[in-house]
Every structure is written in C-alpha cells, then in structure tokens.
Write a protein that holds these residues in place. Structure first.
Motif, mmCIF file in Angstrom:
data_model
loop_
_atom_site.group_PDB
_atom_site.id
_atom_site.type_symbol
_atom_site.label_atom_id
_atom_site.label_comp_id
_atom_site.label_asym_id
_atom_site.label_seq_id
_atom_site.Cartn_x
_atom_site.Cartn_y
_atom_site.Cartn_z
ATOM 1 N N TYR A 134 0.929 -1.581 0.199
ATOM 2 C CA TYR A 134 0.084 -0.531 -0.264
ATOM 3 C C TYR A 134 0.719 1.883 -0.611
ATOM 4 N N GLU A 135 1.944 1.158 0.727
ATOM 5 C CA GLU A 135 2.699 2.273 1.082
ATOM 6 C C GLU A 135 3.446 3.125 0.054
ATOM 7 N N SER A 136 4.214 1.996 -0.923
ATOM 8 C CA SER A 136 4.761 1.972 -1.858
ATOM 9 C C SER A 136 4.313 2.122 -3.019
ATOM 10 N N TYR A 137 2.790 1.661 -3.152
ATOM 11 C CA TYR A 137 2.219 2.081 -4.702
ATOM 12 C C TYR A 137 1.146 3.795 -4.391
ATOM 13 N N LYS A 138 0.954 3.803 -2.985
ATOM 14 C CA LYS A 138 0.512 4.912 -2.709
ATOM 15 C C LYS A 138 2.038 6.283 -2.832
ATOM 16 N N LYS A 139 3.271 5.907 -3.375
ATOM 17 C CA LYS A 139 4.483 6.726 -2.882
ATOM 18 C C LYS A 139 4.407 6.550 -4.615
ATOM 19 N N GLU A 140 4.099 5.970 -5.632
ATOM 20 C CA GLU A 140 4.070 5.876 -6.750
ATOM 21 C C GLU A 140 2.688 6.467 -7.427
ATOM 22 N N ALA A 141 1.762 6.349 -7.086
ATOM 23 C CA ALA A 141 0.685 7.483 -7.611
ATOM 24 C C ALA A 141 0.712 8.430 -7.222
ATOM 25 N N GLU A 142 2.063 9.387 -6.366
ATOM 26 C CA GLU A 142 2.078 10.595 -5.632
ATOM 27 C C GLU A 142 2.859 11.171 -7.300
ATOM 28 N N VAL A 143 4.062 10.518 -7.491
ATOM 29 C CA VAL A 143 4.679 10.487 -8.285
ATOM 30 C C VAL A 143 4.170 10.900 -10.049
ATOM 31 N N LYS A 144 3.370 9.936 -10.610
ATOM 32 C CA LYS A 144 2.421 9.764 -11.552
ATOM 33 C C LYS A 144 1.545 11.003 -11.305
ATOM 34 N N GLN A 145 1.193 11.196 -10.661
ATOM 35 C CA GLN A 145 0.114 12.263 -10.359
ATOM 36 C C GLN A 145 1.148 13.423 -10.459
ATOM 37 N N ILE A 146 2.385 13.754 -10.415
ATOM 38 C CA ILE A 146 3.329 15.216 -10.160
ATOM 39 C C ILE A 146 3.549 14.773 -12.018
ATOM 40 N N ILE A 147 3.752 13.831 -12.403
ATOM 41 C CA ILE A 147 4.178 13.656 -13.985
ATOM 42 C C ILE A 147 3.016 14.763 -14.319
ATOM 43 N N LEU A 148 1.788 14.162 -13.894
ATOM 44 C CA LEU A 148 0.626 14.676 -14.955
ATOM 45 C C LEU A 148 0.481 16.191 -15.117
ATOM 46 N N GLU A 149 0.412 16.522 -13.743
ATOM 47 C CA GLU A 149 0.489 18.020 -13.670
ATOM 48 C C GLU A 149 1.451 18.610 -14.105
ATOM 49 N N ASN A 150 2.728 18.461 -14.739
ATOM 50 C CA ASN A 150 3.743 19.066 -15.417
ATOM 51 C C ASN A 150 4.280 18.214 -17.157
ATOM 52 N N VAL A 151 3.959 17.394 -17.091
ATOM 53 C CA VAL A 151 3.861 16.873 -18.674
ATOM 54 C C VAL A 151 3.436 17.562 -19.475
ATOM 55 N N ALA A 152 2.714 18.186 -19.483
ATOM 56 C CA ALA A 152 1.699 19.528 -20.857
ATOM 57 C C ALA A 152 2.791 20.925 -21.188
ATOM 58 N N HIS A 153 3.141 20.566 -19.896
ATOM 59 C CA HIS A 153 3.869 22.529 -19.883
ATOM 60 C C HIS A 153 4.929 22.404 -20.109
ATOM 61 N N ASP A 154 5.562 21.821 -20.878
ATOM 62 C CA ASP A 154 7.476 21.548 -20.687
ATOM 63 C C ASP A 154 7.868 20.989 -21.876
ATOM 64 N N HIS A 155 8.378 21.775 -22.914
ATOM 65 C CA HIS A 155 8.581 21.547 -24.360
ATOM 66 C C HIS A 155 9.660 20.974 -24.515
ATOM 67 N N ARG A 156 11.074 21.775 -23.392
ATOM 68 C CA ARG A 156 12.251 20.985 -22.791
ATOM 69 C C ARG A 156 12.312 19.481 -23.303
ATOM 70 N N ASP A 157 13.162 18.516 -24.028
ATOM 71 C CA ASP A 157 13.967 17.181 -24.552
ATOM 72 C C ASP A 157 14.319 16.556 -23.268
ATOM 73 N N ALA A 158 14.863 17.236 -21.924
ATOM 74 C CA ALA A 158 15.061 17.081 -20.803
ATOM 75 C C ALA A 158 14.383 16.780 -19.915
ATOM 76 N N MET A 159 12.571 17.489 -20.020
ATOM 77 C CA MET A 159 12.054 17.419 -18.777
ATOM 78 C C MET A 159 11.121 15.756 -19.471
ATOM 79 N N LYS A 160 11.000 16.336 -20.915
ATOM 80 C CA LYS A 160 10.086 14.927 -21.252
ATOM 81 C C LYS A 160 10.606 13.753 -21.332
ATOM 82 N N MET A 161 12.731 13.786 -21.493
ATOM 83 C CA MET A 161 12.703 12.290 -20.598
ATOM 84 C C MET A 161 12.208 11.718 -19.013
#
Length: 191
Positions: A134-161
């Motif tokens: 539970y704790e592991s997947y909870k932390k991973e879901a938080e990371v995925k939420q951060i990715i979701l919030e940021n992925v469409a706002h940065d076009h730099r290749d480094a951030m995409k990678m």
C-alpha cells in the motif's frame, strides 16, 4: 580426499501448524478465507495497475510528442484528459490497497491464536506485507500525479525524458515488492 558434512549447513524441515494441515484440501472459511481473498485482491489490483501503467505510458509518449513548444495545441487536450483518467484509476487502486490493509489489521486483532493461518506466516506478516505494498503504490501514485500535472507544460527534451523515465521506472516500488507478493500468494496457496 574426503570431506565431512558441515552440520551448521544442514536444513531442518518446515514445521506446519496443525491448523494449516487441516485447511489443506478443504474449502477455506473464516479468517484464512478472508486473508486468502484479500491476497487475491492485492494481486488483482497490481495486475490492473500494470495495465493502467502501460496505458499511461502510451498516453505520455503521445503528449510528449505533441508538446513541441510553449503552445497548447487542441490535440493535446484528449491525451491529457485520458492520462488524468488513468491517474484517477491508479488512485482508486491505492485506495483499495488501503482498505485491504485495514481489513488485514482487523483480522490480526481478531486472530488470538498463536497458530498460523496457513503454513509459515503469522497474521502480522500478512499485515506488514499488505502495508508495504500500500505505502509503495501510494508513493508511486503521487509521483504519477506530479508527472500528470507537469507533462503538458514543458517542451524541453530533458523534461520530457525525465517524465517518461519517472513513469516507466516506478522508483517508489521497491525491488522486493514482487518477491513479497509472490511469497504471499504461495503462502495462501494461490500459487
């Protein structure tokens, strides 16, 4: 040259509790049945997570390929909405893991006997393993939420990678998670 066996390297057989002997070959009831069902639910939720993880990766690749500059093209909207749905479903899985942990804790409180429910694991080990998952997947879901919030706002290749690598590698899931899950499945005779 002859060698004598080292007595310290000899293995002793696994002692099976009397309770576990009576459970084998019969339909389970009571606490063993509940723990087995909860273990099956954990496994099923992880399988769902893995499917959603792959779907999310595909969407993330689409988003990163569409994001070429600071603009927000209309065709970026749908994959972002779909990725939001994926993340919401991942959050639902985490919530289900939390409920499973609570149920396991309740069984642990109810199981007063020192007998193991199955072959070798005490009830507390099921609780600890479910809690770690539970704790592991909870932390991973938080990371995925951060990715979701940021992925469409940065076009730099480094951030995409970075976003793609963070999604793919699931760094919050420890290496021993699958071993613990498999051990749980074997212990409950689901494997």
């Amino acid at each position: 040259m002859t060698t004598t066996p080292n007595k310290s390297l000899q293995f002793s057989p696994v002692a099976i509790s009397p309770r576990a002997k009576t459970v084998q070959g019969k339909n389970l009831t009571g606490n063993p049945r509940i723990v087995r069902d909860l273990t099956a639910a954990i496994h099923s939720n992880i399988q769902q997570w893995n499917t959603l993880h792959l779907n999310g990766l595909s969407l993330l690749k689409t988003i990163t390929s569409l994001k070429t500059d600071n603009s927000y093209p209309e065709k970026l909207k749908q994959p972002c909405e779909n990725l939001t749905q994926v993340c919401n479903k991942l959050d639902n899985i985490v919530e289900a893991f939390g409920q499973i942990v609570n149920q396991m804790k309740s069984i642990s409180k109810l199981h007063k006997s020192s007998d193991h429910l199955f072959s070798t694991w005490p009830v507390d080990k099921f609780v600890a393993t479910a809690h770690m998952i539970y704790e592991s997947y909870k932390k991973e879901a938080e990371v995925k939420q951060i990715i979701l919030e940021n992925v469409a706002h940065d076009h730099r290749d480094a951030m995409k990678m970075l976003n793609l690598a963070a999604w793919v590698h699931q760094t919050q899931l420890p290496d021993n998670l699958n071993i613990n899950l498999e051990s749980m499945l074997v212990e409950t005779k689901l494997r």
